[in-house]
Design a protein around this motif. Structure first.
Motif, PDB file in Angstrom:
ATOM      1  N   ILE B 356       0.851  -1.183   0.000  1.00 48.00           N
ATOM      2  CA  ILE B 356       0.000   0.000   0.000  1.00 48.00           C
ATOM      3  C   ILE B 356       0.888   1.234   0.000  1.00 48.00           C
ATOM      4  N   PRO B 357       0.715   2.113  -0.994  1.00 49.84           N
ATOM      5  CA  PRO B 357       1.555   3.308  -1.027  1.00 49.84           C
ATOM      6  C   PRO B 357       1.270   4.181   0.200  1.00 49.84           C
ATOM      7  N   PHE B 358       2.260   4.957   0.619  1.00 51.93           N
ATOM      8  CA  PHE B 358       2.096   5.742   1.848  1.00 51.93           C
ATOM      9  C   PHE B 358       2.702   7.128   1.665  1.00 51.93           C
ATOM     10  N   PHE B 359       2.319   8.034   2.559  1.00 53.31           N
ATOM     11  CA  PHE B 359       2.925   9.362   2.550  1.00 53.31           C
ATOM     12  C   PHE B 359       4.422   9.229   2.790  1.00 53.31           C
ATOM     13  N   CYS B 360       5.222   9.994   2.069  1.00 53.74           N
ATOM     14  CA  CYS B 360       6.665  10.010   2.299  1.00 53.74           C
ATOM     15  C   CYS B 360       6.935  10.398   3.750  1.00 53.74           C
ATOM     16  N   PRO B 361       8.099  10.040   4.281  1.00 55.12           N
ATOM     17  CA  PRO B 361       8.466  10.552   5.589  1.00 55.12           C
ATOM     18  C   PRO B 361       8.491  12.087   5.505  1.00 55.12           C
ATOM     19  N   GLY B 362       8.030  12.743   6.539  1.00 57.46           N
ATOM     20  CA  GLY B 362       8.079  14.204   6.532  1.00 57.46           C
ATOM     21  C   GLY B 362       7.067  14.857   5.615  1.00 57.46           C
ATOM     22  N   CYS B 363       6.107  14.085   5.084  1.00 53.55           N
ATOM     23  CA  CYS B 363       5.118  14.675   4.171  1.00 53.55           C
ATOM     24  C   CYS B 363       4.212  15.634   4.945  1.00 53.55           C
ATOM     25  N   PRO B 364       4.028  16.844   4.430  1.00 49.22           N
ATOM     26  CA  PRO B 364       3.140  17.786   5.124  1.00 49.22           C
ATOM     27  C   PRO B 364       1.707  17.266   5.228  1.00 49.22           C
ATOM     28  N   HIS B 365       1.289  16.444   4.286  1.00 44.96           N
ATOM     29  CA  HIS B 365      -0.078  15.908   4.333  1.00 44.96           C
ATOM     30  C   HIS B 365      -0.296  15.028   5.564  1.00 44.96           C
ATOM     31  N   ARG B 366       0.757  14.301   5.999  1.00 42.20           N
ATOM     32  CA  ARG B 366       0.608  13.455   7.181  1.00 42.20           C
ATOM     33  C   ARG B 366       0.297  14.329   8.394  1.00 42.20           C
ATOM     34  N   SER B 367       1.043  15.420   8.494  1.00 38.32           N
ATOM     35  CA  SER B 367       0.813  16.341   9.594  1.00 38.32           C
ATOM     36  C   SER B 367      -0.622  16.859   9.548  1.00 38.32           C
ATOM     37  N   THR B 368      -1.088  17.183   8.352  1.00 43.38           N
ATOM     38  CA  THR B 368      -2.452  17.707   8.212  1.00 43.38           C
ATOM     39  C   THR B 368      -3.500  16.672   8.634  1.00 43.38           C
ATOM     40  N   PHE B 369      -3.379  15.455   8.129  1.00 39.92           N
ATOM     41  CA  PHE B 369      -4.385  14.440   8.486  1.00 39.92           C
ATOM     42  C   PHE B 369      -4.366  14.150   9.984  1.00 39.92           C
ATOM     43  N   TYR B 370      -3.161  14.089  10.545  1.00 44.34           N
ATOM     44  CA  TYR B 370      -3.054  13.797  11.973  1.00 44.34           C
ATOM     45  C   TYR B 370      -3.637  14.949  12.796  1.00 44.34           C
ATOM     46  N   ALA B 371      -3.360  16.172  12.379  1.00 41.16           N
ATOM     47  CA  ALA B 371      -3.874  17.340  13.104  1.00 41.16           C
ATOM     48  C   ALA B 371      -5.400  17.387  13.028  1.00 41.16           C
ATOM     49  N   VAL B 372      -5.951  17.075  11.854  1.00 43.40           N
ATOM     50  CA  VAL B 372      -7.405  17.085  11.709  1.00 43.40           C
ATOM     51  C   VAL B 372      -8.025  16.017  12.597  1.00 43.40           C
ATOM     52  N   LYS B 373      -7.393  14.867  12.658  1.00 43.08           N
ATOM     53  CA  LYS B 373      -7.893  13.785  13.498  1.00 43.08           C
ATOM     54  C   LYS B 373      -7.904  14.230  14.964  1.00 43.08           C
ATOM     55  N   LYS B 374      -6.808  14.844  15.391  1.00 40.76           N
ATOM     56  CA  LYS B 374      -6.693  15.320  16.775  1.00 40.76           C
ATOM     57  C   LYS B 374      -7.707  16.429  17.061  1.00 40.76           C
ATOM     58  N   ALA B 375      -7.841  17.344  16.100  1.00 42.21           N
ATOM     59  CA  ALA B 375      -8.657  18.532  16.345  1.00 42.21           C
ATOM     60  C   ALA B 375     -10.146  18.250  16.235  1.00 42.21           C
ATOM     61  N   LEU B 376     -10.521  17.425  15.292  1.00 47.68           N
ATOM     62  CA  LEU B 376     -11.941  17.332  14.939  1.00 47.68           C
ATOM     63  C   LEU B 376     -12.551  15.943  15.131  1.00 47.68           C
ATOM     64  N   GLY B 377     -11.735  14.928  15.323  1.00 50.21           N
ATOM     65  CA  GLY B 377     -12.274  13.573  15.470  1.00 50.21           C
ATOM     66  C   GLY B 377     -12.959  13.120  14.192  1.00 50.21           C
ATOM     67  N   LYS B 378     -14.046  12.375  14.343  1.00 51.76           N
ATOM     68  CA  LYS B 378     -14.734  11.836  13.157  1.00 51.76           C
ATOM     69  C   LYS B 378     -15.675  12.869  12.565  1.00 51.76           C
ATOM     70  N   LYS B 379     -15.538  13.096  11.278  1.00 54.66           N
ATOM     71  CA  LYS B 379     -16.419  14.035  10.571  1.00 54.66           C
ATOM     72  C   LYS B 379     -16.692  13.459   9.178  1.00 54.66           C
ATOM     73  N   ILE B 380     -17.481  14.155   8.391  1.00 51.22           N
ATOM     74  CA  ILE B 380     -17.596  13.778   6.975  1.00 51.22           C
ATOM     75  C   ILE B 380     -16.327  14.294   6.309  1.00 51.22           C
ATOM     76  N   PHE B 381     -15.564  13.404   5.679  1.00 52.45           N
ATOM     77  CA  PHE B 381     -14.311  13.819   5.053  1.00 52.45           C
ATOM     78  C   PHE B 381     -14.417  13.707   3.529  1.00 52.45           C
ATOM     79  N   ALA B 382     -14.336  14.844   2.868  1.00 46.31           N
ATOM     80  CA  ALA B 382     -14.382  14.863   1.411  1.00 46.31           C
ATOM     81  C   ALA B 382     -12.959  14.839   0.873  1.00 46.31           C
ATOM     82  N   GLY B 383     -12.665  13.883   0.006  1.00 43.34           N
ATOM     83  CA  GLY B 383     -11.312  13.771  -0.547  1.00 43.34           C
ATOM     84  C   GLY B 383     -11.257  14.306  -1.963  1.00 43.34           C
ATOM     85  N   ASP B 384     -10.044  14.539  -2.426  1.00 39.88           N
ATOM     86  CA  ASP B 384      -9.875  14.974  -3.813  1.00 39.88           C
ATOM     87  C   ASP B 384      -8.644  14.293  -4.401  1.00 39.88           C
TER      88      ASP B 384
END
Ligand code: TPP
Lengths: 186, 600
Positions: B356-384
């Motif tokens: 399964i492909p994964f975010f590179c180490p140090g990818c800013p997107h990982r920080s974003t997804f983790y922060a959203v998880k911490k900040a908002l918990g479960k929500k409707i998540f729209a992807g692009d």
């Protein structure tokens, strides 16, 4: 010459595209007709990657047909197993002993590969290269040299090195030369 | 500068060969929007544009890229536009009228059978040929890609019509030797000529009739074209094929030691019916081998009621055709045995666990997804669409749907209006510029309730770091104005806008909470450069970045599992950070300042 069918496998980020390109260029220098197939895009983000190089005469397709490889160079062991798709009983499989993000161990992987061929070489390229240079960036070049040393790849060393020189940035050449030469000692 | 592209011959990808073909045709203008498997056509133009005096740009999307190429033609310059298949969905609205108007330029579109790098749908562009009435060429390898591009330029001039060159993944990404012709110096600067391309409000039907007349002439040329050729063979069973399948058939002939009569269609629309009828005359059966949809097959069925046709009942519509698919099915149809090695392999090979492909180490997107998880918990998540699609996998699983570029915003609007719920939208910077602007305006104007997170990593990362309007560089590497997403959002009337630094984790979490609490439309611009681009720069400049290591083992470190960094792992009960993989983003240390430290 009957076409020589080589597949280089690993996961994205291991320098597979560079290695494949070097081999193609070396084969061209040797006067062969060459065809190469690779993939770009999502396949590079840590996903599985297989690159095909064919050289010699009478080649149409750049993709090597199933069970038709002469040599597999695997920069990672799980990918060596996946590459058995192209392996027949005469195929040589050269494996870097590294296993990346897999639930399988080496013993299990080798047992599976042996169902397809007995001609298997395993080398601890990650460890050797790390010992020599402090990082693992040169594993692709080590595997290339090792394949030449074991006479698994019908290309001349000078041609291969010339292709390396043309492809690798000057800054990294010295380190790669060291790895390349070292690989002939194993 | 790409050396391979010059000289007498070169070892080229199909994508590079297209560019060489354009150089031999006197191209002066090229535009594109990145998309695998067509991206490297643009990349190659970008690499040679300055030295060859050609204008090249990465446009904001394919529709604009195509329109701009047409504008160059209106000004007397030869133009080529390239894109992946989905790009033509976006651009087709303008291509239809440009066919009516008789605008001669070359449109290169790459399909992706097997969906190697395309998640939206497996699409066959050859239907567009019919919808748009655009003459279509299908190369089988790099040499043909070059030659057909050259032919496309000539033919488009001759008949005053756009010409489509349709590629597929394996042609784009196969390399072989290409013999070159002469490079032709084309006009680089033109002048808009009034009246030559008459627009017709009241003329639409008249122009349509004119087009149909033109197509009759084009069909005549197509019937005579050498791009559609017959290779003689033995027996009463023949094969009709196009694209990469042709190459695999030759491979299979060699393997099975057979040679059937073969018709290869390189110029496949308008359909050369007479040539096909002629080919079928002496045959009892015909095998149609084409990737994706049964387009040739349906054409052949129209006029050959008596002949037995083998087609999609053997060669699947879904996925790519591989050399062995052709070999195995030809043997079945012809009652031939396949090689023992192959049958052993088919019987015994099972694909091992998928990677399964994964975010590179140090990818800013990982920080974003983790922060959203911490900040908002479960929500409707729209992807692009983009690298951040990987948020759909473990450990995040934070994308409820991914549809097409920009659709995250449009669909969320409907959800917000229809349910009263507040979706959280993930959209990349390039995707935002490509198709997010109108839909963001729609959110605001029609009073939706949503949080839009623009993942601004400065580049169009997934396709290989092409610049976009947020990068400050043009396709020819000239500096230009940077589009400021925060200012754009404000100007559209967004209720709350803030730019957050993804590398300042605790502040980022606070910003997200605040943004979500606001009623109406809020936008967070999550800024953090693509780590791959950043690291490459650092290496070039000789900058050493700090690496991190575990200072103290602790049960709390178990939480790192949810962070999903490939450099952090547990071995023999102990957490460790792999120095070879760590790309110094520091988020892990920010999360556990007492347990993780900088390596000295
Ligand atoms: C119409 C269309 N054009 C092109 C693509 C190919 N494509 C997929 S993702 C992507 C770029 C994404 O860039 P961005 O939104 O900045 O995200 P990043 O990859 O940088 O995280 C492109 C061009 C596509 N899927 N659809």
């Amino acid at each position: 010459m009957k076409p020589f069918n080589l597949i280089v496998v690993g996961y994205g980020g291991q320098g597979i595209l560079t290695l494949t390109d070097i081999i193609s260029k070396a084969a061209l220098k040797q006067g062969y007709d060459v065809k190469e197939a690779e993939l770009h895009g999502l396949a590079q983000r840590g996903g599985s990657l297989d690159c095909h190089v064919r050289f010699g005469g009478g080649i149409h397709s750049s993709l090597i047909p199933r069970a038709k490889a002469d040599l597999i160079i695997a920069l990672e062991a799980l990918e060596a197993l996946r590459a058995c798709y192209w392996v027949n009983k005469n195929t040589v499989v050269l494996i870097n002993s590294k296993i990346f993000r897999s639930s399988l161990n080496m013993k299990k992987i080798l047992r599976e590969i042996k169902k397809f061929t007995r001609k298997i070489y395993v080398v601890d390229a990650d460890e050797i290269v790390k010992k020599e240079t402090g990082n693992i960036l040169g594993v692709n070049i080590f595997m290339l040299g090792y394949a030449l040393k074991k006479k698994l790849l019908p290309l001349k060393k000078e041609n291969v090195w010339k292709a390396v020189e043309e492809r690798i940035r000057k800054r990294f050449l010295q380190e790669n030369r060291k790895i390349f030469e070292k690989s002939f000692k194993y | 500068m790409k050396k391979e592209l010059f000289g007498k011959r070169g070892f080229l990808f199909g994508n590079e060969a297209i560019v060489r073909g354009a150089l031999e045709s006197g191209v002066g203008y090229a535009s594109s929007y990145p998309g695998t498997p067509a991206t490297e056509i643009g990349d190659t133009f970008a690499a040679i544009a300055k030295d060859t005096g050609i204008y090249f740009e990465w446009s904001v999307n394919e529709k604009v890229a195509l329109e701009a190429a047409a504008g160059a033609v209106f000004s007397g310059i030869k133009a080529l536009v390239s894109m992946k298949h989905y790009g033509l969905n976006v651009a087709s609205d303008s291509l239809l009228p440009l066919v009516y108007l008789g605008c001669p330029f070359v449109v290169v579109v790459a399909d992706d059978p097997g969906s190697w790098s395309s998640v939206q749908a497996e699409q066959d562009t050859r239907w567009f040929s019919r919808l748009i009435h655009v003459p279509t060429l299908e190369p089988s390898n790099s040499q043909e890609a070059k030659d057909m591009t050259k032919f496309a330029f000539q033919f488009s001039q001759k008949h005053k019509i756009p010409v489509l060159v349709r590629l597929t993944t394996r042609i784009c990404y196969s390399k072989s030797l290409v013999n070159f012709g002469k490079i032709k110096k084309g006009k680089k600067k033109g002048k808009f000529v009034k009246k030559e391309f008459k627009l017709g409000s009241a003329q639409t039907v008249a122009l349509h009739k004119k087009l149909l007349e033109k197509l009759k002439k084009i069909r005549k040329d197509c019937e005579k074209s050498k791009l559609n050729f017959i290779e003689e063979g033995r027996g009463k069973i023949g094969i009709i094929t196009s694209g990469v399948a042709y190459i695999y058939i030759k491979e299979a002939f060699q393997e099975l030691k057979i040679k059937l009569p073969l018709l290869k269609l390189g110029f496949s629309y308008p359909f050369p019916s007479d040539k096909v009828k002629n080919f079928l005359k002496n045959l009892k059966k015909v095998i149609v081998i084409e990737e994706l949809d049964p387009i040739i097959e349906e054409e052949v069925k129209k006029f050959s009621k008596k002949i037995k046709i083998y087609g999609k009942d053997f060669f699947s519509e879904a996925g790519e055709l591989k050399p062995e698919d052709i070999l195995v099915n030809l043997s079945k149809i012809l009652g031939k045995k396949i090689d023992r090695n192959l049958s052993y392999n088919i019987k015994n090979y099972k694909e091992p666990e998928k990677r399964i492909p994964f975010f590179c180490p140090g990818c800013p997107h990982r920080s974003t997804f983790y922060a959203v998880k911490k900040a908002l918990g479960k929500k409707i998540f729209a992807g692009d669409i983009g690298c951040y699609m990987l948020g759909v996998y473990e450990p995040f699983r934070m994308q409820d749907f991914v549809v097409s570029m920009g659709a995250s915003v449009g669909i969320s609007h409907g959800i917000s209006k229809a349910s009263g719920q507040k979706p959280v939208i993930f959209i990349g910077d390039s995707t935002f510029f490509h198709a997010g602007l109108p839909s963001l305006l729609n959110l605001v104007y029609n009073k939706a309730n949503a949080l839009v997170i623009v993942l601004d990593n400065r580049w169009t990362a997934m396709t290989g770091h092409q610049p976009n309007p947020g990068s400050g560089l043009t396709g020819m590497k000239k500096e230009t104005k940077i589009a400021n997403i925060e200012e754009i959002a404000k100007a559209l009337g967004v209720d709350f806008v803030k730019t957050s630094n993804v590398w300042n984790f605790s502040q980022f979490v606070k910003d997200l909470k605040q943004a979500y609490s606001i009623k109406g439309v809020s936008v967070i611009v999550a800024k953090g450069e693509c780590r791959l681009a950043f690291i490459r720069q650092a290496v070039r400049k000789g900058i050493k970045l700090p690496k991190f290591k575990i200072k103290k083992q602790d049960k709390k470190l178990e939480q790192l599992k949810d962070f999903g960094c490939p450099a952090i792992k547990k071995e023999k009960g102990k957490w460790l950070i792999d120095k070879d993989l760590c790309w110094s983003c520091s988020i892990c240390k920010q999360l556990f300042p007492d347990l993780i430290e900088v390596e000295k």
